[in-house]
Design an enzyme around this catalytic site. Sequence first.
Site, PDB file in Angstrom:
ATOM      1  N   PHE A 100       0.852  -1.196   0.000  1.00 16.47           N
ATOM      2  CA  PHE A 100       0.000   0.000   0.000  1.00 16.47           C
ATOM      3  C   PHE A 100       0.884   1.242   0.000  1.00 16.47           C
ATOM      4  O   PHE A 100       0.888   2.041   0.919  1.00 16.47           O
ATOM      5  CB  PHE A 100      -0.934  -0.047   1.222  1.00 16.47           C
ATOM      6  CG  PHE A 100      -2.125   0.874   1.101  1.00 16.47           C
ATOM      7  CD1 PHE A 100      -3.004   0.753   0.026  1.00 16.47           C
ATOM      8  CD2 PHE A 100      -2.381   1.832   2.058  1.00 16.47           C
ATOM      9  CE1 PHE A 100      -4.095   1.583  -0.082  1.00 16.47           C
ATOM     10  CE2 PHE A 100      -3.485   2.677   1.962  1.00 16.47           C
ATOM     11  CZ  PHE A 100      -4.342   2.556   0.883  1.00 16.47           C
ATOM     12  N   LYS A 120       6.512  -6.327 -11.889  1.00 15.99           N
ATOM     13  CA  LYS A 120       7.024  -7.068 -13.058  1.00 15.99           C
ATOM     14  C   LYS A 120       7.622  -8.423 -12.690  1.00 15.99           C
ATOM     15  O   LYS A 120       7.677  -9.335 -13.519  1.00 15.99           O
ATOM     16  CB  LYS A 120       8.107  -6.235 -13.759  1.00 15.99           C
ATOM     17  CG  LYS A 120       7.596  -4.966 -14.399  1.00 15.99           C
ATOM     18  CD  LYS A 120       8.723  -4.097 -14.925  1.00 15.99           C
ATOM     19  CE  LYS A 120       9.263  -3.129 -13.906  1.00 15.99           C
ATOM     20  NZ  LYS A 120       8.393  -2.037 -13.515  1.00 15.99           N
ATOM     21  N   GLU A 123      -1.634  -5.715 -16.382  1.00 18.72           N
ATOM     22  CA  GLU A 123      -1.537  -4.672 -17.414  1.00 18.72           C
ATOM     23  C   GLU A 123      -0.532  -3.578 -17.065  1.00 18.72           C
ATOM     24  O   GLU A 123       0.177  -3.068 -17.926  1.00 18.72           O
ATOM     25  CB  GLU A 123      -2.926  -4.057 -17.654  1.00 18.72           C
ATOM     26  CG  GLU A 123      -2.976  -3.099 -18.812  1.00 18.72           C
ATOM     27  CD  GLU A 123      -2.561  -3.770 -20.125  1.00 18.72           C
ATOM     28  OE1 GLU A 123      -1.377  -3.638 -20.489  1.00 18.72           O
ATOM     29  OE2 GLU A 123      -3.390  -4.416 -20.769  1.00 18.72           O
ATOM     30  N   VAL A 150       3.919  -2.907 -17.776  1.00 19.95           N
ATOM     31  CA  VAL A 150       4.642  -2.252 -18.878  1.00 19.95           C
ATOM     32  C   VAL A 150       3.807  -1.065 -19.356  1.00 19.95           C
ATOM     33  O   VAL A 150       2.616  -1.211 -19.632  1.00 19.95           O
ATOM     34  CB  VAL A 150       4.885  -3.231 -20.057  1.00 19.95           C
ATOM     35  CG1 VAL A 150       5.576  -2.519 -21.217  1.00 19.95           C
ATOM     36  CG2 VAL A 150       5.718  -4.425 -19.614  1.00 19.95           C
ATOM     37  N   GLY A 189      11.183  12.599  -8.376  1.00 20.56           N
ATOM     38  CA  GLY A 189      10.660  11.336  -7.848  1.00 20.56           C
ATOM     39  C   GLY A 189      10.515  10.217  -8.857  1.00 20.56           C
ATOM     40  O   GLY A 189       9.826   9.236  -8.598  1.00 20.56           O
ATOM     41  N   GLU A 227      15.325   6.403  -8.559  1.00 26.66           N
ATOM     42  CA  GLU A 227      15.606   6.015  -7.180  1.00 26.66           C
ATOM     43  C   GLU A 227      16.953   6.572  -6.739  1.00 26.66           C
ATOM     44  O   GLU A 227      17.733   7.056  -7.559  1.00 26.66           O
ATOM     45  CB  GLU A 227      15.600   4.494  -7.077  1.00 26.66           C
ATOM     46  CG  GLU A 227      14.210   3.963  -7.304  1.00 26.66           C
ATOM     47  CD  GLU A 227      14.141   2.449  -7.300  1.00 26.66           C
ATOM     48  OE1 GLU A 227      14.994   1.820  -6.658  1.00 26.66           O
ATOM     49  OE2 GLU A 227      13.220   1.931  -7.936  1.00 26.66           O
ATOM     50  N   LYS A 262      11.247  -5.273 -18.823  1.00 20.99           N
ATOM     51  CA  LYS A 262      10.016  -5.021 -19.600  1.00 20.99           C
ATOM     52  C   LYS A 262      10.054  -5.796 -20.921  1.00 20.99           C
ATOM     53  O   LYS A 262       9.044  -6.374 -21.340  1.00 20.99           O
ATOM     54  CB  LYS A 262       9.858  -3.521 -19.840  1.00 20.99           C
ATOM     55  CG  LYS A 262       9.434  -2.815 -18.555  1.00 20.99           C
ATOM     56  CD  LYS A 262       9.400  -1.323 -18.702  1.00 20.99           C
ATOM     57  CE  LYS A 262       8.892  -0.690 -17.419  1.00 20.99           C
ATOM     58  NZ  LYS A 262       9.230   0.733 -17.324  1.00 20.99           N
TER      59      LYS A 262
END
Length: 336
Positions: free
Chosen positions: A11, A123, A147, A150, A204, A207, A222
Site C-alpha cells: 500500500f 514485473k 496490465e 509495462v 521522484g 531512485e 520489460k
Amino acid sequence: VQEIRIAYLGFGNVGRALDDLFAQKRDELRDNPGFEIKVTGVATGGHGMAVDAKGLNMQALRKAKDISAYSSMHLIDVFDFIRNCQANVIFENTPVNYQTGQPAISHIKAALDRGMHAITANKGPVVHAYRELSELADRNGCRFLFESTVMDGAPIFSLFREALPGANLKSFSGVLNSTTNMILTRMEAGDGFEEAVSYCQEIGIAETDPSGDIDGWDASVKIAALATVLMDIPLKPIEVQRKGIREISKSDVKKAQQNGKRWKLVCSARRVENGVEAKVSPSLVGPESPLFGVMGTSSIIQFETDVLGVLSVIESDPGPRTTAYGLYADFLNANR
Ligand SMILES: NC(=O)c1ccc[n+]([C@@H]2O[C@H](COP(=O)([O-])OP(=O)(O)OC[C@H]3O[C@@H](n4cnc5c(N)ncnc54)[C@H](OP(=O)(O)O)[C@@H]3O)[C@@H](O)[C@H]2O)c1
C-alpha cells in the site's frame, strides 16, 4: 448490486493511487456494472496489516502509522493476511525483485490457491512465473492480470488479448524506460549527465540508486515480460543484450542535435527461428522515426505483426495514477 471485496497487498504510491481511483469511481461502479466495493484487507511491509470482513475505514486507516490497530484479528504474517482477508480480488503491489520475483510470486500463488483474482503492477512475477501463475489461475477459475507492468495504464497486454485475436507478434521496439528518456531530454536542454540524474531524483522518478534504469535493467525486464507473454517465448532479463546510457556524454548529445538526430534508449525484440533476439541499447534516431518525438517521461511501443502494418502505442505523463488505471482496467476485465 453485487458486493466485491478487495485487498491491497502493498500500500505505497500505487496502492494508494488505486484506492483513490476506486473512491473516485464509486458511484459509477454502483450504477454500471453494479458493483459495491468493500476493502477488507490492507498489508504493508513495515506499517502493519489489517483485515476486517465488515470493510475497513480507509480514510482513517490511511492516516495511521501502524494500521494493525484497525484489524479485526491478529495476523502473523502476509500469508496469514491472505488466508484471512476474505477478498475476491487481491492487488499485489509490493516492490519488484528483479532477480527472483519473490516474495510476490508466493503472495500471488497463495491468493490464486484460494480462488481470488490476483492483479499486479509488479514485473517480477510476470518475468519469473508467468506460465505457472496463469495455469494456476485457469485451474482455479480466476485471473492473473498485470496490465500495469509495462507502460503503466496503457493497454498493451489487453490489446493483444482482447483487440488483436489471431495476430502473431513478429517484433517490437520502443522507448520503455521513463527515467532514461527524461535524462536524455534534459541533456538536450543543456544538463550534464549527473545533473540530469539529480533532476530525475528530485521529481521522484529515479531512485537513490538509479542504476536499475541507467544500466538498462528496468528496460530488459520489460522486454522480457513482453516477449514472454506476447510472443509466448519465456525470456529472462539476463538473456536480453543490454547496454545502458552511462556512456552517452553531453557532447554526444550535442553532436546528434547538430545532425538533426536524438539519442534514445531503444528496446527491441525479434522472433527468430529458435527463439527471440532481444536488445536494449542507446540508438540515434532521426525525425522520420516515431520515437524521435517521444520526450521526457513519455514512452512508446511499436508492434510488427503478421496481419497489420506497424502499430504504435504512445503514452504521455505516466505516474502512479496511470498505473492505478491499469490495475482498475484489469479489475473490470476480471469481473466481467
Ligand atoms: N510507481 C509507479 O508508478 C509504478 C509503475 C509501474 C509499476 N510499478 C510497480 O508497482 C509496485 C509498487 O510500486 P510503488 O511505487 O507503490 O512502491 P512503494 O511506494 O515502495 O510501495 C510498496 C508497498 O509494499 C509494501 N511492502 C514491501 N514489502 C512488502 C512485503 N514483503 N509484504 C507486504 N508488503 C510489502 C510497502 O510497505 P511499507 O509502506 O511498510 O514500506 C509499501 O506499502 C512495484 O512493484 C513497482 O515496480 C510502479
